[in-house]
Design a protein around this motif. Structure first.
Motif, PDB file in Angstrom:
ATOM      1  N   VAL A   1       0.840  -1.206   0.000  1.00 14.95           N
ATOM      2  CA  VAL A   1       0.000   0.000   0.000  1.00 14.95           C
ATOM      3  C   VAL A   1       0.872   1.252   0.000  1.00 14.95           C
ATOM      4  O   VAL A   1       0.609   2.203  -0.751  1.00 14.95           O
ATOM      5  N   GLN A   2       1.926   1.261   0.816  1.00 14.81           N
ATOM      6  CA  GLN A   2       2.843   2.391   0.819  1.00 14.81           C
ATOM      7  C   GLN A   2       3.608   2.488  -0.502  1.00 14.81           C
ATOM      8  O   GLN A   2       3.803   3.581  -1.047  1.00 14.81           O
ATOM      9  N   ARG A   3       4.035   1.353  -1.011  1.00 14.21           N
ATOM     10  CA  ARG A   3       4.761   1.332  -2.291  1.00 14.21           C
ATOM     11  C   ARG A   3       3.947   1.967  -3.412  1.00 14.21           C
ATOM     12  O   ARG A   3       4.454   2.767  -4.207  1.00 14.21           O
ATOM     13  N   ASP A   4       2.672   1.641  -3.469  1.00 16.98           N
ATOM     14  CA  ASP A   4       1.835   2.062  -4.593  1.00 16.98           C
ATOM     15  C   ASP A   4       1.183   3.428  -4.397  1.00 16.98           C
ATOM     16  O   ASP A   4       0.662   4.002  -5.363  1.00 16.98           O
ATOM     17  N   ASN A   5       1.186   3.943  -3.164  1.00  9.30           N
ATOM     18  CA  ASN A   5       0.451   5.184  -2.897  1.00  9.30           C
ATOM     19  C   ASN A   5       1.271   6.274  -2.219  1.00  9.30           C
ATOM     20  O   ASN A   5       0.827   7.422  -2.138  1.00  9.30           O
ATOM     21  N   GLY A   6       2.452   5.942  -1.707  1.00  7.99           N
ATOM     22  CA  GLY A   6       3.290   6.953  -1.080  1.00  7.99           C
ATOM     23  C   GLY A   6       3.753   7.997  -2.081  1.00  7.99           C
ATOM     24  O   GLY A   6       3.797   7.756  -3.291  1.00  7.99           O
ATOM     25  N   ASN A   7       4.113   9.155  -1.583  1.00  3.17           N
ATOM     26  CA  ASN A   7       4.482  10.285  -2.444  1.00  3.17           C
ATOM     27  C   ASN A   7       5.858  10.066  -3.067  1.00  3.17           C
ATOM     28  O   ASN A   7       6.867   9.980  -2.371  1.00  3.17           O
TER      29      ASN A   7
END
Length: 588
Positions: free
Chosen positions: A308-314
């Motif tokens: 989730v962080q990989r695909d949505n982090g800035n």
């Protein structure tokens, strides 16, 4: 799935403008870059692109900032060197592995070794020409530097206490399994450092990595070709022992214990200490409680959080690329929902279990098997030898004579394990004969303090930290004793810049570098680590810091309620009232 072109009336989102580091990762061929060519170049430093990639391999390029003016006057460049950080899950290593690092710091470093705030070791002062040899030797002793830095999951923290029984055994097994599951899979590390550059053959043990050069992979199933938007930190704790600061981690697992068995974990997400004062969009954050997972679910949920962080982090602004900013933007409910979607099923809510204690594991502690561990305070984690104190010589002797397991704490100190009852006096004798204060001889305030490296090697440092904190502690020990507070437990943390490497923003009292010779003072966190501190005073001059601290202690002594802690007192009265009380309180 439709392959039709989009309707011309449908607005098309503009592509995200990637940061420079994202482009470097994207073009790196899974972290290989041109590091191999640069290793053959006699120039004493790496180019900017490879500097970003070297972090994933565990290394930062630094220069001696004390030498800058002198070198500039003489017409020279910077005094470059490399720092190498190891990955030591849960801070557990053998005596032989510690001795190997002591050898390396003497033979290939600056003759000191640093225990970090994440339970691992850093070697400083490595010449570029020696970097391959150092990483080779790290792997030869069964460790690794892969993923000790960079935009990936870093060293996983876990309670270092050696205890016989199922609970700690489960914690340690989970730490090891999670380390393997979240490790990068690129063959670049092994091709660069493990394979003999002349023969192309693998020349040594692979440091326990899942991806040896004999079994190369061509992609990163978890991280993808550009890895994470920013660094990622994981910790595992017990409710009664938050010795690894669970709420400062991007991802935390608080063990839920029933009938002497871990039945699962309360998962926390979104902790992170770094901030940039000039950028109001940045802030420190404590993690939020997300969900309960069973031991069987834990690793896959960890992967889901990372995805989730990989695909949505800035990926356009690294200042706000940590997962805490994604959660602040989305809210914990949406973040949990996204994690559940990736994981493939709904998760249970957290149980009531939460952190309520903190053991620094210093001094003698029973292991439960008739043997003892001894936690020795190491001020700011620095191991050195000088005329007064010989940490390195003492530790070599202890390792040779006892040859037992070693563990590092999240407060930069060391634990010697498996000591027999009849050996206790001999261990203390070795420590004392080398001029090292025992934990019992160390003041409480010094024992609960820690700092980052800062000057002269950290390129981000604004002012002093590691070199300044010991003298600050010297200056407040007597006033604390006169106030009757010498036995009071509270955390003092100091950093040379706002990036927060020594976790200052949840401490009872913190000093954070603001400008040259000036610090921002924070108060109102706590030794338990579950409350953020507030700015008490900004831009305090170095020569005024001690007086400000003594004023705070005097106010605490005069106005505390019952047995409340220093951090609880500061949080209760608030920073404005606290300043008034400090001004009015009689000084010792």
């Amino acid at each position: 799935m439709s392959t039709d072109a989009p309707d011309s009336s449908t607005p098309v989102e503009a592509p995200i403008k990637l940061s420079a580091v994202e482009k470097i990762k994207q073009e790196s061929n899974y972290l290989m870059g041109t590091i191999d060519q640069e290793l053959q170049d006699p120039v004493d430093h790496f180019n900017n692109d490879n500097l970003q990639l070297l972090k994933f391999h565990g290394s930062y390029q630094q220069d001696d900032r004390d030498m800058r003016i002198k070198l500039k006057k003489s017409g020279g460049g910077k005094a470059y060197s490399m720092m190498l950080r190891c990955r030591i899950p849960g801070g557990r290593l053998t005596s032989d592995q510690l001795v190997a690092h002591l050898d390396m710091c003497d033979e290939l470093g600056n003759s000191t070794l640093k225990i970090t705030t994440r339970q691992t070791l850093q070697l400083h002062g490595i010449l570029k020409s020696d970097l391959r040899e150092v990483i080779k030797r790290v792997n030869e002793c069964g460790l690794s530097s892969l993923a000790a830095c960079g935009d990936v999951n870093r060293n996983i923290m876990c309670c270092p206490a050696k205890r016989v029984g199922p609970i700690h055994a489960q914690l340690e097994q989970f730490t090891d399994e999670l380390t393997t599951a979240l490790a990068p899979q690129t063959p670049a590390y092994h091709e660069l450092w493990i394979t003999d550059p002349d023969t192309g053959e693998k020349s040594l043990a692979d440091g326990g990595e899942p991806n040896s050069s004999s079994n190369p992979v061509i992609d990163e199933p978890l991280y993808g070709p550009t890895y994470l938007p920013r660094k990622f930190k994981v910790g595992i704790a017990l409710p009664e022992d938050n010795c690894i600061d669970i709420y400062t981690q991007d991802l935390g697992f608080i063990a839920v214990v029933r009938d002497e068995k871990i039945i699962g974990y309360n998962v926390t997400v979104g902790g992170g200490m770094g901030r940039t004062p000039s950028a109001k969009k940045t802030f420190p954050a404590l993690a939020k409680r997300m969900a309960f997972v069973t031991p069987e679910q834990a690793i896959d949920v960890a992967k889901a959080v990372i995805i989730v962080q990989r695909d949505n982090g800035n990926r356009s602004d690294r200042k706000v690329a940590r997962m805490k900013y994604l959660i602040a933007d989305w809210g914990i409910e949406r973040f949990r929902s996204e994690v559940e979607t990736v994981f493939g099923e709904k998760l249970a809510d957290c149980t009531e279990d939460d952190v309520h204690g903190f053991d620094d594991h210093m001094g003698w502690q029973a292991q439960g098997d008739g043997k003892w561990s001894y936690g020795l305070n190491v001020e700011n984690g620095r191991l050195y030898d000088n005329e007064k104190t010989q940490f390195k010589t003492a530790f070599r002797k202890i390792c040779a004579e006892f040859n037992r397991e070693i563990r590092f704490t999240g407060h930069q100190s060391i634990i010697f394990c498996d000591i027999e009852e009849g050996e206790k006096d001999r261990l203390i004798e070795i420590i004392r004969e080398h001029g090292i204060p025992t934990t019992e001889q160390t003041s409480t305030v010094r024992r609960w303090s820690m700092s980052c490296v800062a000057l002269p090697t950290c390129g981000l440092a604004i002012t002093e930290s590691e070199r300044r904190l010991p003298s600050l502690i010297d200056s407040i020990e007597e006033p604390l004793a006169k106030l009757g507070l010498s036995g009071e437990r509270f955390t003092i943390r100091m950093t040379g810049c706002p990036n927060g490497c020594a976790r200052p923003y949840n401490a009872d009292l913190a000093l954070v570098g603001k400008a040259v010779g000036k610090y921002t003072l924070f108060t109102g966190g706590g030794w338990l680590g579950n409350r953020l501190a507030e700015i008490y005073k900004d831009a305090v001059k170095d020569d005024e810091v001690v007086d400000e601290m003594i004023g705070l202690f005097a106010a605490f002594k005069a106005n505390r309620e019952g047995t409340e802690s220093f951090g609880d007192f500061c949080a209760r009265v608030g920073v404005e009232k606290l300043a008034e009380l400090a001004e009015a309180a009689p000084r010792p």
